[in-house]
Write a protein that holds these residues in place. Sequence first.
Motif, PDB file in Angstrom:
ATOM      1  N   ASP A  91       0.733  -1.231  -0.010  1.00 50.87           N
ATOM      2  CA  ASP A  91       0.026  -0.090  -0.073  1.00 50.87           C
ATOM      3  C   ASP A  91       0.855   1.169   0.045  1.00 50.87           C
ATOM      4  O   ASP A  91       1.659   1.454   0.965  1.00 50.87           O
ATOM      5  CB  ASP A  91      -0.944  -0.176   1.168  1.00 50.87           C
ATOM      6  CG  ASP A  91      -1.878   1.104   1.353  1.00 50.87           C
ATOM      7  OD1 ASP A  91      -1.843   1.969   0.192  1.00 50.87           O
ATOM      8  OD2 ASP A  91      -2.781   1.093   2.017  1.00 50.87           O
ATOM      9  N   LYS A  92       0.815   2.050  -1.156  1.00 49.03           N
ATOM     10  CA  LYS A  92       1.615   3.118  -1.000  1.00 49.03           C
ATOM     11  C   LYS A  92       1.445   4.147  -0.002  1.00 49.03           C
ATOM     12  O   LYS A  92       2.333   4.921   0.248  1.00 49.03           O
ATOM     13  CB  LYS A  92       1.400   3.739  -2.474  1.00 49.03           C
ATOM     14  CG  LYS A  92       1.545   2.929  -3.750  1.00 49.03           C
ATOM     15  CD  LYS A  92       3.064   2.454  -3.762  1.00 49.03           C
ATOM     16  CE  LYS A  92       3.431   1.587  -5.154  1.00 49.03           C
ATOM     17  NZ  LYS A  92       4.537   1.084  -5.298  1.00 49.03           N
ATOM     18  N   ARG A  93       0.261   4.244   0.501  1.00 52.38           N
ATOM     19  CA  ARG A  93       0.251   5.129   1.659  1.00 52.38           C
ATOM     20  C   ARG A  93       0.974   4.982   3.034  1.00 52.38           C
ATOM     21  O   ARG A  93       0.992   5.794   3.849  1.00 52.38           O
ATOM     22  CB  ARG A  93      -1.490   5.323   1.949  1.00 52.38           C
ATOM     23  CG  ARG A  93      -2.538   5.562   0.944  1.00 52.38           C
ATOM     24  CD  ARG A  93      -3.862   5.558   1.251  1.00 52.38           C
ATOM     25  NE  ARG A  93      -4.007   4.226   1.659  1.00 52.38           N
ATOM     26  CZ  ARG A  93      -5.150   3.782   2.252  1.00 52.38           C
ATOM     27  NH1 ARG A  93      -6.151   4.704   2.741  1.00 52.38           N
ATOM     28  NH2 ARG A  93      -5.581   2.639   2.322  1.00 52.38           N
ATOM     29  N   LYS A 122       3.004   9.754   0.804  1.00 54.67           N
ATOM     30  CA  LYS A 122       2.875   9.694  -0.759  1.00 54.67           C
ATOM     31  C   LYS A 122       1.761  10.229  -1.487  1.00 54.67           C
ATOM     32  O   LYS A 122       1.741  10.301  -2.686  1.00 54.67           O
ATOM     33  CB  LYS A 122       3.398   8.258  -0.956  1.00 54.67           C
ATOM     34  CG  LYS A 122       4.967   7.933  -0.925  1.00 54.67           C
ATOM     35  CD  LYS A 122       5.583   6.780  -1.507  1.00 54.67           C
ATOM     36  CE  LYS A 122       6.780   6.232  -0.934  1.00 54.67           C
ATOM     37  NZ  LYS A 122       7.409   5.138  -1.697  1.00 54.67           N
ATOM     38  N   ASP A 123       0.564  10.123  -0.769  1.00 56.52           N
ATOM     39  CA  ASP A 123      -0.701  10.483  -1.345  1.00 56.52           C
ATOM     40  C   ASP A 123      -0.991  11.887  -1.153  1.00 56.52           C
ATOM     41  O   ASP A 123      -1.938  12.398  -1.871  1.00 56.52           O
ATOM     42  CB  ASP A 123      -1.675   9.544  -0.843  1.00 56.52           C
ATOM     43  CG  ASP A 123      -1.827   9.832   0.830  1.00 56.52           C
ATOM     44  OD1 ASP A 123      -0.912  10.502   1.506  1.00 56.52           O
ATOM     45  OD2 ASP A 123      -2.973   9.668   1.420  1.00 56.52           O
ATOM     46  N   SER A 161       3.049   7.357   4.818  1.00 58.23           N
ATOM     47  CA  SER A 161       4.234   7.586   3.793  1.00 58.23           C
ATOM     48  C   SER A 161       4.329   9.012   3.314  1.00 58.23           C
ATOM     49  O   SER A 161       5.236   9.580   2.778  1.00 58.23           O
ATOM     50  CB  SER A 161       4.309   6.610   2.913  1.00 58.23           C
ATOM     51  OG  SER A 161       3.088   6.629   1.925  1.00 58.23           O
TER      52      SER A 161
END
Length: 257
Positions: A134-136, A192-193, A190
């Motif tokens: 999960d990029k988050r 990243k969102d 992260s």
Amino acid sequence: MTYPPKPLLDPKLRKRGIYLLPNLFTTAALFAGFYAIVMAMNGRFEHASVAIFVAMVMDGLDGRVARLTHTQSAFGAEYDSLSDMVSFGVAPALVMYVWALQGLGKLGWLAAFVYCAGAALRLARFNTQLEVMDKRYFQGLPSPAAAALMAGLVWVLNDFHVLGVDVHWLAWVMTIFAGLSMVSNVRYYSFKDLNFRKSVPFVFLLLIVLGIVVLSSYPPGMLFGLFVLYALSGYVLWVWNWRNAGRKKSDVAAAKE
């Protein structure tokens, strides 16, 4: 009939170069990590701590520069990972060991090794789960944040003229905590969102200015405090999710009754 010997390397691969710009930032991060080790060996712990934070800045820039200039490559990804191992794995462990852990004997160098191994495992896990995670969220404390905990502690206490030998158990606990947090399953946000290309309210800009002013008032303490809060945030999130999961199970059980 004899055939010419087959070249060991495909000529197409031999002619293929590497992208210079993002790898310059990666090299700068690697240099900063190596510089931190050298400074620690010479007893200049403030310089060593600052160098690790400089490596963090360079590490954050290389990936963004590569994406902005469309110069991502497999070579750059591997080079960045190796640079991270030096700057955020080996360098913080050695700086902390020379500053405070050396007097603890076997317990000291074992703690430094736990941190170093944790950084290596964290980077390996990140590289293998890059496509499915999960990029988050990060799984485990990111190695740059763990390095900031180590360098920040040395920087702040050294600034107050506290000798490492006087706080070696605090340094030991911090080293073990950072090393184990990197290989834990605790999730960390992260960021990243966040989309910085969208327009934001004017007050957001004022908050950024205020943050810069607060940070510049005492950089060692502010940076260390910031990363301590981030390191603890993962455990706070874990407790919050655990409690919510317990409440949901209770609600389901009550509904069945």
